[in-house]
Design a protein around this motif. Structure first.
Motif, PDB file in Angstrom:
ATOM      1  N   ASP A 179       0.738  -1.153  -0.121  1.00 28.31           N
ATOM      2  CA  ASP A 179       0.062   0.142   0.241  1.00 28.31           C
ATOM      3  C   ASP A 179       0.691   1.651   0.127  1.00 28.31           C
ATOM      4  O   ASP A 179       1.321   1.690   0.960  1.00 28.31           O
ATOM      5  N   ALA A 180       0.829   2.249  -1.260  1.00 27.17           N
ATOM      6  CA  ALA A 180       1.010   3.338  -1.346  1.00 27.17           C
ATOM      7  C   ALA A 180       1.092   4.246  -0.508  1.00 27.17           C
ATOM      8  O   ALA A 180       1.735   5.111   0.402  1.00 27.17           O
ATOM      9  N   LEU A 181       0.306   3.963  -0.498  1.00 22.18           N
ATOM     10  CA  LEU A 181      -0.764   5.563   0.374  1.00 22.18           C
ATOM     11  C   LEU A 181      -0.948   5.488   2.111  1.00 22.18           C
ATOM     12  O   LEU A 181      -0.264   5.904   2.745  1.00 22.18           O
ATOM     13  N   VAL A 182      -0.410   4.184   2.649  1.00 22.75           N
ATOM     14  CA  VAL A 182      -0.363   3.757   3.868  1.00 22.75           C
ATOM     15  C   VAL A 182       1.366   4.539   4.567  1.00 22.75           C
ATOM     16  O   VAL A 182       1.743   5.404   5.377  1.00 22.75           O
ATOM     17  N   THR A 183       1.890   4.023   3.217  1.00 27.21           N
ATOM     18  CA  THR A 183       3.694   4.450   3.337  1.00 27.21           C
ATOM     19  C   THR A 183       3.173   5.571   3.456  1.00 27.21           C
ATOM     20  O   THR A 183       4.071   6.179   4.095  1.00 27.21           O
ATOM     21  N   ALA A 184       3.361   6.478   2.369  1.00 32.40           N
ATOM     22  CA  ALA A 184       2.655   8.116   2.309  1.00 32.40           C
ATOM     23  C   ALA A 184       2.506   8.882   3.296  1.00 32.40           C
ATOM     24  O   ALA A 184       3.600   9.813   4.006  1.00 32.40           O
ATOM     25  N   SER A 185       1.671   8.155   4.175  1.00 35.67           N
ATOM     26  CA  SER A 185       0.924   9.242   5.430  1.00 35.67           C
ATOM     27  C   SER A 185       1.870   8.686   6.808  1.00 35.67           C
ATOM     28  O   SER A 185       1.687   9.831   7.393  1.00 35.67           O
TER      29      SER A 185
ATOM     30  N   ILE B 157      14.938   8.181   5.589  1.00 40.47           N
ATOM     31  CA  ILE B 157      14.190   8.029   6.666  1.00 40.47           C
ATOM     32  C   ILE B 157      12.992   7.029   4.998  1.00 40.47           C
ATOM     33  O   ILE B 157      12.715   6.258   5.505  1.00 40.47           O
ATOM     34  N   CYS B 158      13.021   7.789   3.861  1.00 40.40           N
ATOM     35  CA  CYS B 158      12.078   7.457   3.062  1.00 40.40           C
ATOM     36  C   CYS B 158      12.920   5.563   2.692  1.00 40.40           C
ATOM     37  O   CYS B 158      12.246   5.085   2.089  1.00 40.40           O
ATOM     38  N   ALA B 159      14.641   5.630   2.520  1.00 38.87           N
ATOM     39  CA  ALA B 159      15.126   5.020   2.492  1.00 38.87           C
ATOM     40  C   ALA B 159      14.455   3.279   3.445  1.00 38.87           C
ATOM     41  O   ALA B 159      14.362   1.979   2.574  1.00 38.87           O
ATOM     42  N   GLY B 160      14.551   3.615   4.650  1.00 40.30           N
ATOM     43  CA  GLY B 160      14.032   3.096   5.296  1.00 40.30           C
ATOM     44  C   GLY B 160      12.727   2.025   4.724  1.00 40.30           C
ATOM     45  O   GLY B 160      12.171   1.620   5.089  1.00 40.30           O
ATOM     46  N   PHE B 161      11.708   3.996   5.068  1.00 36.25           N
ATOM     47  CA  PHE B 161      10.437   3.364   4.747  1.00 36.25           C
ATOM     48  C   PHE B 161      10.475   2.445   3.621  1.00 36.25           C
ATOM     49  O   PHE B 161       9.631   1.048   3.666  1.00 36.25           O
TER      50      PHE B 161
ATOM     51  N   THR C  98      11.958   0.169   2.815  1.00 34.40           N
ATOM     52  CA  THR C  98      12.606  -1.402   3.138  1.00 34.40           C
ATOM     53  C   THR C  98      11.263  -2.231   3.704  1.00 34.40           C
ATOM     54  O   THR C  98      10.926  -3.101   3.239  1.00 34.40           O
ATOM     55  N   GLY C  99      10.645  -0.979   5.320  1.00 30.26           N
ATOM     56  CA  GLY C  99      10.579  -2.105   6.009  1.00 30.26           C
ATOM     57  C   GLY C  99       8.949  -2.031   5.372  1.00 30.26           C
ATOM     58  O   GLY C  99       7.670  -2.747   5.427  1.00 30.26           O
ATOM     59  N   PHE C 100       8.173  -0.716   3.748  1.00 24.52           N
ATOM     60  CA  PHE C 100       6.831  -1.456   3.327  1.00 24.52           C
ATOM     61  C   PHE C 100       7.482  -2.454   2.258  1.00 24.52           C
ATOM     62  O   PHE C 100       6.139  -2.355   1.356  1.00 24.52           O
ATOM     63  N   ASP C 101       8.554  -2.545   1.669  1.00 29.45           N
ATOM     64  CA  ASP C 101       8.359  -3.553   0.040  1.00 29.45           C
ATOM     65  C   ASP C 101       7.967  -1.981  -0.533  1.00 29.45           C
ATOM     66  O   ASP C 101       7.520  -2.951  -1.436  1.00 29.45           O
TER      67      ASP C 101
END
Length: 390
Positions: A207-213, A277-281, A283-286
């Protein structure tokens, strides 16, 4: 005195120009009508040279004084409007849908034209005055465009001055901040790309929206946990776009916004942490997260000595009790900063009635400051290029 008598006498003409410009706003690099009016007025006033088409729609006017001095002083006003639908209710409100002079650049242009007419008639100075009417101040790089086209090589100046209206409810209050006065600004665009799915089966998505939020909230920790306590900065997410249906988990989401800073090293820290932070997310959210920064405004640094000169000119008009050099640094940005990276100068503020903020659809510039601002510009030329008594 509230204004030079000769300029005060022309207040009705200034009001007419201002109302016409306000009713016909044009956004950055589209100021064709506005630039045409400016060039026509300068020629009507008897300017020695008028140059159009500098950075597409910029105008530069050259005026020689009665003396034969070699010094040259620049005065600058911005001309562009904002993509805002006006709600002011003025009888001269914008006639261009989705366009509005919500920052008062119509007033800035009018004030500089008022100074131009007065100085062209009197020529009570020794040297050359360079009048710079700049396009595209609102984040589109008008100052950089003019500089890239050789503004200060074609029209050299020893120092340059600008001015901005301020809806402070304190009419004719002239203020300046010496040294670092306004923030630099970067804009950012972030695209999160995941995997879409049916909204009833989100386990099939990334889910791109969950990651962006989640990113929006996490970015704010940079200010509280990475920024040195004595440094000031702003990070604002101003846009988030994702999805097109009620029953679809979107595959992509876009985030956009701005960071404001007073030191380049603070900008670099904020950008580095956002990327990390973006790089970590990612990885974390695939998902994949692409980050782009654009440098829009430099930090605006006022020359301390020339700040005093701006204040002295203002004091001649509004009185010593109505000027102050104790203005605090401001997190807003202004692309006159780019000119000050090349030429020393100063940028002050002139207060007026009304307190609806800039960039608001209900903003109203108090036109009573038009002859005041014009007079300050004129006095800058007369003071900085003094004509020796015969």
């Amino acid at each position: 005195m509230p204004a030079l008598p000769e300029i005060e006498a022309g207040t009705a003409e200034l009001e007419t120009i201002f109302r016409d410009l306000h009713a016909h706003p044009e956004i950055g690099f589209e100021e064709t009508r506005t630039a045409g009016i400016v060039a026509e007025k300068l020629r009507e006033f008897g300017f020695d040279d008028v140059h159009e088409g500098v950075a597409k729609t910029g105008v530069v006017g050259i005026l020689h004084g009665r003396g034969q001095g070699n010094r040259r002083v620049g005065l600058r006003a911005d001309m562009d409007a904002l993509p805002i639908q006006e709600t002011s209710g003025l009888d001269y409100a914008s006639q261009n849908p989705g366009r509005m002079h919500a920052c008062g650049h119509d007033g800035h242009t009018t004030m500089l034209l008022g100074a131009a007419k007065y100085l062209a008639a009197s020529r009570n100075f020794d040297g050359t005055a360079v009048f710079i009417f700049q396009p595209a101040e609102e984040g589109l790089g008008g100052a950089r465009g003019m500089i890239a086209e050789g503004l200060f090589q074609r029209f050299p100046v020893d120092e340059v001055y600008g001015m901005h209206n301020q809806p402070t409810g304190q009419p004719n209050r002239a203020t300046i901040c010496k040294g670092t006065a306004m923030a630099g600004a970067s804009f950012f665009d972030i695209t999160v790309t995941g995997k879409g799915s049916h909204a009833a089966m989100p386990q099939q998505s990334r889910d791109a929206l969950v990651t962006a939020s989640a990113l929006v909230g996490q970015f704010q920790t940079i200010l509280g946990r990475n920024m040195p306590a004595l440094d000031s900065a702003v990070l604002s997410v101003t846009q988030i776009h994702a999805g097109s249906a009620y029953n679809v988990v979107p595959e992509t989401a876009q985030i956009a916004g701005t960071i404001r800073f007073f030191k380049p090293e603070v900008r670099d820290l904020m950008q580095r942490r956002m990327r990390e932070i973006c790089a970590g997310f990612a990885t974390g959210f695939d998902v994949s997260v692409d980050v782009e920064f654009r440098e829009i405004f430099d930090v605006l640094d006022n020359d301390p000595a020339l700040s005093d000169e701006w204040l002295a000119a203002a004091a001649d008009i509004v009185g010593q009790d109505n000027v102050s050099n104790r203005s605090q640094p401001f997190t807003g940005s202004e692309d006159f900063a780019d000119m000050l990276q090349v030429i020393p100068g100063a940028y002050g503020n002139l207060g007026h009635a009304g307190t609806v903020p800039l960039h608001n659809p209900g903003f109203v510039l108090d036109s009573a400051i038009l002859p005041v601002g014009a007079s300050i510009y004129a006095r800058l030329i007369e003071r900085r290029l003094p004509l020796e008594a015969a």
